[in-house]
Motif scaffolding. Structure first.
Motif, PDB file in Angstrom:
ATOM      1  N   VAL A  37      47.576  43.975  29.702  1.00 18.95           N
ATOM      2  CA  VAL A  37      47.114  45.080  28.867  1.00 18.95           C
ATOM      3  C   VAL A  37      47.849  46.402  29.121  1.00 18.95           C
ATOM      4  O   VAL A  37      47.719  47.344  28.343  1.00 18.95           O
ATOM      5  CB  VAL A  37      45.595  45.308  29.055  1.00 18.95           C
ATOM      6  CG1 VAL A  37      44.809  44.111  28.550  1.00 18.95           C
ATOM      7  CG2 VAL A  37      45.254  45.607  30.508  1.00 18.95           C
ATOM      8  N   ILE A  38      48.624  46.495  30.208  1.00 22.09           N
ATOM      9  CA  ILE A  38      49.331  47.741  30.506  1.00 22.09           C
ATOM     10  C   ILE A  38      50.598  47.802  29.656  1.00 22.09           C
ATOM     11  O   ILE A  38      51.427  46.886  29.715  1.00 22.09           O
ATOM     12  CB  ILE A  38      49.679  47.833  31.997  1.00 22.09           C
ATOM     13  CG1 ILE A  38      48.413  47.766  32.853  1.00 22.09           C
ATOM     14  CG2 ILE A  38      50.459  49.116  32.296  1.00 22.09           C
ATOM     15  CD1 ILE A  38      48.669  47.721  34.357  1.00 22.09           C
ATOM     16  N   PRO A  39      50.780  48.855  28.859  1.00 21.61           N
ATOM     17  CA  PRO A  39      51.966  48.944  27.999  1.00 21.61           C
ATOM     18  C   PRO A  39      53.255  48.906  28.813  1.00 21.61           C
ATOM     19  O   PRO A  39      53.311  49.405  29.946  1.00 21.61           O
ATOM     20  CB  PRO A  39      51.792  50.297  27.304  1.00 21.61           C
ATOM     21  CG  PRO A  39      50.322  50.579  27.364  1.00 21.61           C
ATOM     22  CD  PRO A  39      49.854  49.988  28.655  1.00 21.61           C
ATOM     23  N   PRO A  40      54.326  48.317  28.253  1.00 18.21           N
ATOM     24  CA  PRO A  40      55.582  48.165  29.007  1.00 18.21           C
ATOM     25  C   PRO A  40      56.135  49.463  29.584  1.00 18.21           C
ATOM     26  O   PRO A  40      56.594  49.485  30.734  1.00 18.21           O
ATOM     27  CB  PRO A  40      56.536  47.556  27.972  1.00 18.21           C
ATOM     28  CG  PRO A  40      55.638  46.811  27.037  1.00 18.21           C
ATOM     29  CD  PRO A  40      54.391  47.636  26.942  1.00 18.21           C
ATOM     30  N   ALA A  41      56.121  50.545  28.826  1.00  9.67           N
ATOM     31  CA  ALA A  41      56.661  51.812  29.326  1.00  9.67           C
ATOM     32  C   ALA A  41      55.840  52.327  30.506  1.00  9.67           C
ATOM     33  O   ALA A  41      56.389  52.853  31.480  1.00  9.67           O
ATOM     34  CB  ALA A  41      56.693  52.851  28.211  1.00  9.67           C
TER      35      ALA A  41
END
Length: 273
Positions: A22-26
């Protein structure tokens, strides 16, 4: 991200929920970069002291680097993000404070295990009279985690008997780990990809195995409480940074910085003749 009713119910009854990827790539890349900085920072501190072990950190093997987020220009963007607000609301409720945050890193090939414990067991070790409610630990993976690289094992409340109590812990010689469970249940290993969040309450027993791979196993771990958790002297046990009130994100980076460093001095204006 939407946390499902099933995930909420699992957290309520067994003390944990798993949110894969769930953690965005950036944001994940930022956390990895910050982790690299803090590992070098902590090694330099140990070098200056001439030690290889400090409390439960062991150089090159296992690191716990605590409560340094105010030294970073970027970590607050994750800790007080909408993503973490959603996790905090689903676990501790509509009022939440940042209680504690740390990097937990196991070195390649020699990363040490970590013994069965409750996170609240560490609070009780230093404050035996504590009666705090469970706070939430957000175990955020910066790498894919597996049994081979030392993932976390959870013992659900129904098997650990821990839904409403903190067990007395003992300290293990050599590692300085606190141990709260010595039974035969191995727990359930968490196998998730990088960028996942495993949220478990601070009464849940958990442990982790050694890292036997050629790469580090890196975790970032913010923790949130429904109320400030105080020491016997009335001061916060770790931190009590306001995050949610009535379900809304009230964190102010400017106010947080002012509390840590003091307000910026006003510039004196000179009159012009």
């Amino acid at each position: 991200m939407k946390i499902t009713d099933q995930q909420r119910e699992l957290y309520r009854t067994e003390g944990y929920m798993i949110l894969p990827g769930v953690i965005p790539p950036a944001m994940l890349e930022m956390l990895r970069e910050e982790c690299s900085y803090y590992l070098g920072y902590y090694d330099s501190i140990m070098d200056a002291k001439g030690v290889q072990t400090e409390n439960i950190s062991h150089r090159g093997k296992r690191y716990f680097i605590n409560n340094r987020y105010r030294l970073s220009n970027r970590l607050w963007q994750f800790i007080f993000s909408d993503l973490m607000a959603e996790v905090a609301r689903a676990t501790v409720g509509d009022e939440a404070y940042l209680f504690h945050e740390q990097w937990v890193v196991k070195g390649a090939e020699q990363g040490m295990k970590f013994a069965w414990h409750q996170d609240s067991g560490y609070v009780k070790w230093y404050n035996p009279t504590t009666e705090h409610k469970p706070y939430v630990t957000c175990w955020c993976t910066l790498d894919d985690v597996s049994e081979e690289n030392g993932t976390v094992y959870l013992l659900p409340h129904s098997r650990g008997g821990t839904k409403s109590r903190i067990i007395n812990h003992t300290k293990e010689d050599g590692t300085n780990d606190l141990i709260g469970y010595t039974g035969s249940d191995p727990g359930d290993p968490v196998i998730v990809p990088a960028g996942s969040i495993v949220a478990f309450d601070s009464f849940v027993f958990h442990r982790s195995g050694p890292n036997q791979t050629e790469r580090m196993r890196r975790i970032y771990l913010p923790q949130y409480s429904a109320k400030p958790i105080d020491r016997p002297d009335g001061k916060p046990w770790a931190m009590a940074t306001p995050f949610l009130k009535d379900g809304k994100n009230i964190y102010s980076h400017a106010e947080d910085a002012a509390e840590r460093f003091g307000p910026f001095p006003e510039t004196k204006k000179e009159s012009v003749a």
